[in-house]
Each structure stands twice: as structure tokens, then as C-alpha cells.
Scaffold this motif. Structure first.
Motif, short mmCIF file in Angstrom:
data_model
loop_
_atom_site.label_atom_id
_atom_site.label_comp_id
_atom_site.label_asym_id
_atom_site.label_seq_id
_atom_site.Cartn_x
_atom_site.Cartn_y
_atom_site.Cartn_z
N UNK A 75 23.69 11.24 0.08
CA UNK A 75 24.72 12.13 0.61
C UNK A 75 25.71 12.51 -0.47
N UNK A 76 26.16 13.75 -0.42
CA UNK A 76 27.19 14.21 -1.35
C UNK A 76 28.52 13.58 -0.93
N UNK A 77 29.29 13.19 -1.88
CA UNK A 77 30.56 12.53 -1.59
C UNK A 77 31.68 13.56 -1.54
N UNK A 78 32.48 13.49 -0.49
CA UNK A 78 33.68 14.31 -0.40
C UNK A 78 33.47 15.77 -0.09
N UNK A 79 32.25 16.23 0.09
CA UNK A 79 32.01 17.64 0.36
C UNK A 79 32.12 17.93 1.84
N UNK A 80 31.57 17.03 2.65
CA UNK A 80 31.57 17.25 4.10
C UNK A 80 32.32 16.12 4.79
N UNK A 81 32.75 16.38 6.00
CA UNK A 81 33.35 15.32 6.80
C UNK A 81 32.23 14.40 7.28
N UNK A 82 32.47 13.10 7.30
CA UNK A 82 31.42 12.20 7.78
C UNK A 82 31.17 12.40 9.28
N UNK A 83 29.92 12.30 9.67
CA UNK A 83 29.55 12.44 11.08
C UNK A 83 29.97 11.17 11.82
N UNK A 84 30.29 11.29 13.10
CA UNK A 84 30.61 10.09 13.86
C UNK A 84 29.36 9.21 13.99
N UNK A 85 29.56 7.92 14.08
CA UNK A 85 28.43 7.00 14.16
C UNK A 85 28.08 6.46 12.80
N UNK A 86 26.98 5.76 12.73
CA UNK A 86 26.56 5.16 11.46
C UNK A 86 25.95 6.20 10.54
N UNK A 87 26.36 6.22 9.27
CA UNK A 87 25.71 7.16 8.33
C UNK A 87 24.30 6.68 8.01
N UNK A 88 23.45 7.61 7.60
CA UNK A 88 22.09 7.26 7.22
C UNK A 88 22.12 6.48 5.92
N UNK A 89 21.44 5.36 5.92
CA UNK A 89 21.39 4.55 4.71
C UNK A 89 20.32 5.12 3.78
N UNK A 90 20.60 5.10 2.50
CA UNK A 90 19.66 5.59 1.50
C UNK A 90 18.71 4.46 1.13
N UNK A 91 17.42 4.72 1.21
CA UNK A 91 16.41 3.75 0.83
C UNK A 91 16.24 3.82 -0.68
N UNK A 92 16.93 2.96 -1.42
CA UNK A 92 16.96 3.04 -2.88
C UNK A 92 15.59 2.80 -3.52
N UNK A 93 14.77 1.85 -3.04
CA UNK A 93 13.44 1.71 -3.66
C UNK A 93 12.59 2.98 -3.52
N UNK A 94 12.69 3.65 -2.40
CA UNK A 94 11.95 4.91 -2.23
C UNK A 94 12.54 6.00 -3.11
N UNK A 95 13.88 6.03 -3.24
CA UNK A 95 14.53 7.09 -4.01
C UNK A 95 14.19 6.97 -5.50
N UNK A 96 13.91 5.76 -5.97
CA UNK A 96 13.54 5.58 -7.37
C UNK A 96 12.22 6.26 -7.71
N UNK A 97 11.40 6.50 -6.72
CA UNK A 97 10.11 7.17 -6.95
C UNK A 97 10.28 8.67 -7.20
N UNK A 98 11.51 9.16 -7.09
CA UNK A 98 11.77 10.58 -7.30
C UNK A 98 11.58 10.98 -8.75
N UNK A 99 11.47 10.01 -9.64
CA UNK A 99 11.27 10.34 -11.05
C UNK A 99 9.94 11.03 -11.28
N UNK A 100 9.02 10.94 -10.33
CA UNK A 100 7.72 11.60 -10.47
C UNK A 100 7.91 13.12 -10.58
N UNK A 101 8.75 13.69 -9.74
CA UNK A 101 8.97 15.13 -9.80
C UNK A 101 9.75 15.50 -11.06
N UNK A 102 10.65 14.64 -11.49
CA UNK A 102 11.38 14.91 -12.73
C UNK A 102 10.43 14.90 -13.93
N UNK A 103 9.48 13.97 -13.94
CA UNK A 103 8.50 13.94 -15.03
C UNK A 103 7.60 15.16 -14.98
#
Length: 146
Positions: A75-103
Motif C-alpha cells: 500500500x502507498x503511504x499517506x496517499x489515501x485514507x485508510x479503509x475501516x477494518x483491518x488493512x490487507x497484510x502484505x505477504x513479504x515472501x511472495x512479494x520478494x518473487x517480484x524480482x522476476x519481472x524486474x530481471x
């Protein structure tokens, strides 16, 4: 550009430089048809969508929820108001696999004609980009066959 977990290009769209990439995310996802492990119709969706903060939009998240795709987008920080309720947690191990598209982008930029964009027309640039993607697919295919 959209690729699979192994860095094989699946689809791409050319857009004007002044347009935001988020505008073209849904049409790009609609173009992809993944092969199914079972006989019959191809699977029309992926399991996860790994993207950077530029793709953090409620419309894209709702689109992914409707299609059964789990968005892994910080999520972008400070751009939008947070939604009520629990925010979506970022799955960091999955996000690390994004380097494939960068490569993949790094490899495409090593193709001089694409990196400097010698082609004036979008159709000819698209053709050269397609040839580079075919070259990448063949390289990937033959490296796993031997």
C-alpha cells in the motif's frame, strides 16, 4: 508487461508515455490465457498478482477479488485514507518473487533496439518487442529441455 513465475513473457500492452500503468492493468490481465494442467479449456487466471506500489488501487484490488486472484501489492503511504477494518497484510515472501519481472525488464533493456526505441511507429516497436519476447521464450524453453 505480464510474465509467469519463471520470467517467461505472457502478454504486453503498449501505452502512451503520459498514461498511468494502472489504467492498462485490467486489459492486460484479460488478455492472458494460462494453460491448464487438465484437459479442456485453458485456465483464464493466475493465483497471484505481484505488483509494485504504483498498482495500489481499489479498482484493481476489487477486480482481483472478483477473479479469485490474490493481489500482493504494497500500500502507498499517506496517499489515501485508510479503509475501516483491518488493512490487507502484505505477504513479504511472495512479494520478494517480484524480482522476476524486474530481471525480465533488465534483460529486455539489454536488447539495444528496444532500450533506445529506434522505431518511430508503435506497430514496428511492438513487432520488435514481440520478437524479443519470442527470443526470451525460446531461450527459456531450450534451457530447460537440455
Amino acid at each position: 508487461m505480464l510474465c509467469d513465475a519463471k520470467g517467461v513473457p505472457l502478454s504486453f500492452l503498449l501505452s502512451p508515455g503520459q498514461h498511468s500503468d494502472i489504467r492498462h492493468a485490467q486489459p492486460l490481465l484479460e488478455q492472458v490465457r494460462l494453460p491448464s494442467a487438465h484437459r479442456g479449456r485453458p485456465r483464464t487466471r493466475c493465483r497471484q498478482l505481484l505488483a509494485d506500489k504504483g498498482y495500489d488501487a481499489d479498482d484493481l484490488r476489487r477486480y482481483c477479488d472478483r477473479r479469485g486472484i490474490r493481489p500482493v501489492i504494497p500500500q502507498r503511504q499517506g496517499v489515501r485514507k485508510p479503509k475501516p477494518g483491518r488493512p490487507r497484510a502484505l505477504n513479504k515472501p511472495s512479494y520478494r518473487k517480484r524480482n522476476v519481472i524486474e530481471r525480465l525488464f533488465g534483460w529486455l533493456k539489454s536488447c539495444r533496439r528496444i532500450a533506445t526505441r529506434y522505431d518511430k511507429l508503435a506497430t514496428s516497436f511492438s513487432a520488435m518487442f514481440t520478437l524479443a519476447c519470442i527470443r526470451r521464450c525460446l531461450r527459456h524453453y531450450f534451457s530447460y529441455k537440455t
